[in-house]
Design a protein around this motif. Structure first.
Motif, PDB file in Angstrom:
ATOM      1  N   THR A   1      -5.185   0.904  -2.628  1.00 44.48           N
ATOM      2  CA  THR A   1      -5.739   1.913  -3.538  1.00 44.48           C
ATOM      3  C   THR A   1      -6.977   1.370  -4.270  1.00 44.48           C
ATOM      4  OG1 THR A   1      -4.031   1.146  -5.049  1.00 44.48           O
ATOM      5  CG2 THR A   1      -3.627   3.244  -3.939  1.00 44.48           C
TER       6      THR A   1
ATOM      7  N   ILE B   1      -5.390  -8.396  -8.634  1.00 46.26           N
ATOM      8  CA  ILE B   1      -3.973  -7.992  -8.666  1.00 46.26           C
ATOM      9  C   ILE B   1      -3.078  -9.233  -8.667  1.00 46.26           C
ATOM     10  CG2 ILE B   1      -2.165  -6.847  -7.303  1.00 46.26           C
ATOM     11  CD1 ILE B   1      -4.460  -4.802  -6.552  1.00 46.26           C
TER      12      ILE B   1
ATOM     13  N   LEU C   1      -5.774  -1.670 -15.003  1.00 51.54           N
ATOM     14  CA  LEU C   1      -6.349  -2.792 -14.249  1.00 51.54           C
ATOM     15  C   LEU C   1      -7.390  -2.286 -13.251  1.00 51.54           C
ATOM     16  CD1 LEU C   1      -6.333  -5.824 -13.394  1.00 51.54           C
ATOM     17  CD2 LEU C   1      -4.645  -5.190 -11.658  1.00 51.54           C
ATOM     18  N   ALA C   2      -7.046  -1.224 -12.524  1.00 56.44           N
ATOM     19  CA  ALA C   2      -7.982  -0.676 -11.532  1.00 56.44           C
ATOM     20  C   ALA C   2      -9.273  -0.227 -12.216  1.00 56.44           C
ATOM     21  CB  ALA C   2      -7.325   0.477 -10.778  1.00 56.44           C
TER      22      ALA C   2
ATOM     23  N   GLY D   1      -1.703   9.995 -10.702  1.00 56.48           N
ATOM     24  CA  GLY D   1      -0.431  10.677 -10.878  1.00 56.48           C
ATOM     25  C   GLY D   1      -0.300  11.234 -12.289  1.00 56.48           C
TER      26      GLY D   1
ATOM     27  N   LEU E   1     -10.853   2.532  -3.912  1.00 52.84           N
ATOM     28  CA  LEU E   1     -11.685   3.004  -5.030  1.00 52.84           C
ATOM     29  C   LEU E   1     -12.991   2.207  -5.127  1.00 52.84           C
ATOM     30  CD1 LEU E   1     -12.063   4.862  -7.462  1.00 52.84           C
ATOM     31  CD2 LEU E   1     -10.756   3.235  -8.849  1.00 52.84           C
TER      32      LEU E   1
ATOM     33  N   GLY F   1      -1.122  -1.672  -5.495  1.00 56.71           N
ATOM     34  CA  GLY F   1      -2.488  -1.780  -5.978  1.00 56.71           C
ATOM     35  C   GLY F   1      -3.534  -2.123  -4.931  1.00 56.71           C
TER      36      GLY F   1
ATOM     37  N   LEU G   1      -5.396   7.707  -3.309  1.00 57.13           N
ATOM     38  CA  LEU G   1      -4.093   8.103  -2.763  1.00 57.13           C
ATOM     39  C   LEU G   1      -4.124   9.621  -2.623  1.00 57.13           C
ATOM     40  CD1 LEU G   1      -1.304   7.110  -1.914  1.00 57.13           C
ATOM     41  CD2 LEU G   1      -0.557   7.256  -4.287  1.00 57.13           C
TER      42      LEU G   1
ATOM     43  N   HIS H   1       6.076   8.749 -13.432  1.00 58.51           N
ATOM     44  CA  HIS H   1       5.642   7.758 -12.440  1.00 58.51           C
ATOM     45  C   HIS H   1       4.151   7.443 -12.543  1.00 58.51           C
ATOM     46  CE1 HIS H   1       9.381   7.372 -10.135  1.00 58.51           C
ATOM     47  NE2 HIS H   1       9.591   8.629 -10.493  1.00 58.51           N
TER      48      HIS H   1
ATOM     49  N   VAL I   1       1.364  12.558  -3.125  1.00 62.68           N
ATOM     50  CA  VAL I   1       2.694  11.968  -3.288  1.00 62.68           C
ATOM     51  C   VAL I   1       3.718  13.049  -2.925  1.00 62.68           C
ATOM     52  CG1 VAL I   1       2.046  10.266  -5.029  1.00 62.68           C
ATOM     53  CG2 VAL I   1       2.730  12.542  -5.772  1.00 62.68           C
TER      54      VAL I   1
HETATM   55  C1  HEM Z   1      -7.382   3.087  -7.761  1.00 69.77           C
HETATM   56  C2  HEM Z   1      -6.258   2.455  -7.773  1.00 69.77           C
HETATM   57  C3  HEM Z   1      -4.910   3.117  -7.838  1.00 69.77           C
HETATM   58  C4  HEM Z   1      -4.542   4.417  -7.569  1.00 69.77           C
HETATM   59  C5  HEM Z   1      -5.426   5.568  -7.133  1.00 69.77           C
HETATM   60  C6  HEM Z   1      -3.114   4.503  -7.793  1.00 69.77           C
HETATM   61  C7  HEM Z   1      -2.372   5.664  -7.673  1.00 69.77           C
HETATM   62  C8  HEM Z   1      -1.055   5.789  -8.054  1.00 69.77           C
HETATM   63  C9  HEM Z   1      -0.323   7.039  -8.126  1.00 69.77           C
HETATM   64  C10 HEM Z   1      -0.885   8.390  -7.778  1.00 69.77           C
HETATM   65  C11 HEM Z   1       0.937   6.760  -8.552  1.00 69.77           C
HETATM   66  C12 HEM Z   1       2.065   7.771  -8.793  1.00 69.77           C
HETATM   67  C13 HEM Z   1       3.056   7.820  -7.664  1.00 69.77           C
HETATM   68  C14 HEM Z   1       4.038   8.956  -7.794  1.00 69.77           C
HETATM   69  O1  HEM Z   1       3.977   9.759  -8.735  1.00 69.77           O
HETATM   70  O2  HEM Z   1       4.908   9.083  -6.915  1.00 69.77           O
HETATM   71  C15 HEM Z   1       1.019   5.339  -8.733  1.00 69.77           C
HETATM   72  C16 HEM Z   1       2.135   4.668  -9.139  1.00 69.77           C
HETATM   73  C17 HEM Z   1       2.200   3.299  -9.178  1.00 69.77           C
HETATM   74  N1  HEM Z   1       1.159   2.404  -9.046  1.00 69.77           N
HETATM   75 FE1  HEM Z   1      -0.767   2.842  -8.719  1.00 69.77          FE
HETATM   76  N2  HEM Z   1      -2.648   3.264  -8.150  1.00 69.77           N
HETATM   77  C18 HEM Z   1      -3.718   2.398  -8.214  1.00 69.77           C
HETATM   78  C19 HEM Z   1      -3.688   1.067  -8.589  1.00 69.77           C
HETATM   79  C20 HEM Z   1      -2.558   0.365  -8.837  1.00 69.77           C
HETATM   80  C21 HEM Z   1      -2.503  -1.044  -9.144  1.00 69.77           C
HETATM   81  C22 HEM Z   1      -3.720  -1.957  -9.304  1.00 69.77           C
HETATM   82  C23 HEM Z   1      -1.180  -1.378  -9.252  1.00 69.77           C
HETATM   83  C24 HEM Z   1      -0.534  -2.706  -9.502  1.00 69.77           C
HETATM   84  C25 HEM Z   1      -1.092  -3.871  -9.473  1.00 69.77           C
HETATM   85  C26 HEM Z   1      -0.410  -0.148  -9.049  1.00 69.77           C
HETATM   86  C27 HEM Z   1       0.961  -0.059  -9.100  1.00 69.77           C
HETATM   87  C28 HEM Z   1       1.650   1.135  -9.159  1.00 69.77           C
HETATM   88  C29 HEM Z   1       3.097   1.202  -9.390  1.00 69.77           C
HETATM   89  C30 HEM Z   1       4.035   0.031  -9.585  1.00 69.77           C
HETATM   90  C31 HEM Z   1       3.435   2.568  -9.403  1.00 69.77           C
HETATM   91  C32 HEM Z   1       4.811   3.182  -9.596  1.00 69.77           C
HETATM   92  C33 HEM Z   1       4.969   3.695 -10.992  1.00 69.77           C
HETATM   93  C34 HEM Z   1       6.306   4.383 -11.191  1.00 69.77           C
HETATM   94  O3  HEM Z   1       6.933   4.817 -10.237  1.00 69.77           O
HETATM   95  O4  HEM Z   1       6.743   4.474 -12.348  1.00 69.77           O
HETATM   96  N3  HEM Z   1      -1.278   0.876  -8.804  1.00 69.77           N
HETATM   97  N4  HEM Z   1      -0.219   4.766  -8.444  1.00 69.77           N
END
Ligand code: HEM
Length: 377
Positions: A217, A133, A330-331, A319, A221, A214, A261, A323, A264
């Motif tokens: 989460t 990350i 990346l994950a 998700g 994973l 990131g 996660l 959002h 939400v």
């Molecule tokens: C297994 C790994 C991951 C899972 C399960 C996960 C899960 C999620 C979920 C469920 C959301 C939606 C949130 C919503 O609808 O309110 C989300 C949004 C987001 N995630 Fe991940 N995530 C993971 C990895 C990462 C990584 C590696 C990064 C960044 C380096 C990241 C950055 C973000 C960001 C910035 C959002 C907000 C997107 C938005 O609001 O438009 N996530 N993630």
């Protein structure tokens, strides 16, 4: 209240909110523009003791600008600014470096048994998630313990916002994170801090949220994926798959059954309907990403669920809609790469001990100790 016996939307009187689960209800909720992401007040700050609000003003001011908790243009503008960092082309370019990071950490893990347990969480998951990350965000990633301490503090606050100690720790974590991000060397102007838009508060908010988003989460994973692969004796077929296709399939299957996660939150900005249930303006909806009702008696198994080839992948673990997780590519690349290299290196590893974390929102293991004493290749 539920619409009928088969509905996957239910009102919990004791909690004063709705819970929606299953792919269909979750997707409907996450694409309904009347269900707002601006839930910080209702889902977190309303539980924080009132006398803490002034003391925690830095925490509150920062989180009010987290774009994951914003709707409309404010969300779109902030997301668009950092989206190119996560493009498929950029992830493909970073893949080789990710492979090297994973190989280095597996070397260190192989050597770690001499001094302690072969714990996948502290020995691999925390390190690999932090380094990959940080690589993507243009930040230093060698101090994984500090990055995860900050991320855990924020995750604990989000899950238990009524606790004073969690709020105080989360605020300290955000302040330290802000200094770390701002002061990171960035000669090319390509770090998350340089890419984020807006004034200083907005950029701090975006950078800290993306870094936080990131860490726990991805580490979660990694733990689930290694546990699932070993528990279902899949290492041999994962190791044999030339292009890593088996590892990718295992990752999707794990996301189906163990979403890192858990849920939400959304809040109705006007009256709407979900799964046949009337949702009134102001109602809070917790959208489960695990495929199950959040308040089912939740077992925390020590053995992973069984695996069948050809299982359908239909999770919402990243998700859905506006959002949808920016970090998903990346994950996926990181965890699939780890599984393939791990399976080739430790084909006979088995699980010795596993303990789930207390946090039911940011799900994962406290430790996952392996026996790697058998003959490895
Ligand atoms: C297994 C790994 C991951 C899972 C399960 C996960 C899960 C999620 C979920 C469920 C959301 C939606 C949130 C919503 O609808 O309110 C989300 C949004 C987001 N995630 Fe991940 N995530 C993971 C990895 C990462 C990584 C590696 C990064 C960044 C380096 C990241 C950055 C973000 C960001 C910035 C959002 C907000 C997107 C938005 O609001 O438009 N996530 N993630």
């Amino acid at each position: 209240m539920t619409a009928d016996e088969t509905s996957t939307v239910r009102y919990y009187d004791e909690l004063g909110c709705w819970v929606a689960w299953g792919r269909e209800a979750a997707q409907s909720a996450l694409q309904d523009s009347r269900l707002s992401s601006e839930t910080l007040e209702a889902a977190n700050l309303s539980y924080l003791p009132a006398d803490m609000h002034e003391e925690c003003s830095h925490l509150i001011e920062t989180m009010r600008r987290w774009f994951v908790l914003l709707d409309g243009d404010r969300h779109t503008v902030a997301r668009r600014a950092i989206q190119p960092m996560f493009s498929p082309r950029r992830i493909r370019k970073l893949e080789e470096t990710i492979e090297v990071i994973v190989a280095e950490e597996l070397d260190a893990f192989a050597a770690s048994g001499a001094t302690g347990d072969f714990d996948v969480i502290t020995g691999l998951a925390d390190k690999i998630s932090a380094r990959t990350i940080a690589l993507l965000l243009g930040l230093p990633g060698d101090d994984d313990a500090t990055l995860h301490r900050w991320a855990k503090a924020l995750a604990d606050f989000l899950a238990s916002s009524y606790r004073r100690d969690c709020a105080v720790n989360a605020q300290a974590a955000l302040q330290e994170m802000g200094e770390f991000i701002k002061n990171a060397p960035d000669e090319e102007g390509e770090s998350i801090w340089s890419r984020a838009t807006g004034g200083e508060w907005d950029r701090l908010a975006t950078s800290s949220m993306v870094l936080f988003g990131g860490l726990e989460t991805t580490a979660g994973l990694i733990g689930f994926a290694v546990w699932y692969m070993l528990g279902n004796d899949l290492a041999e077929q994962v190791a044999a798959s030339e292009a890593g296709e088996e590892a990718k399939a295992v990752v999707e299957r794990v996301l189906d059954v163990y979403a890192p996660l858990g849920h939400v939150a959304r809040m109705a900005s006007e009256d709407t309907e979900l799964g046949g249930c009337p949702i009134a303006e102001g109602d809070l909806v917790l959208v489960s990403l695990t495929g199950r009702d959040l308040f089912d008696a939740q077992d925390l198994p020590t053995e992973p669920s069984g695996h069948q080839d050809g299982d359908r992948f239909d999770h919402v673990a990243f998700g859905y809609g506006m959002h949808y997780c920016v970090g998903a590519p990346l994950a996926r690349v990181t965890v699939a790469n780890l599984l393939t290299q791990f399976a080739r290196r430790f084909p006979k590893a088995s699980v010795k001990d596993v303990a789930w974390r207390k946090n039911r929102t940011f799900r994962g293991f406290d430790h996952l100790v392996l026996d790697v004493s058998g003959p490895q290749t």
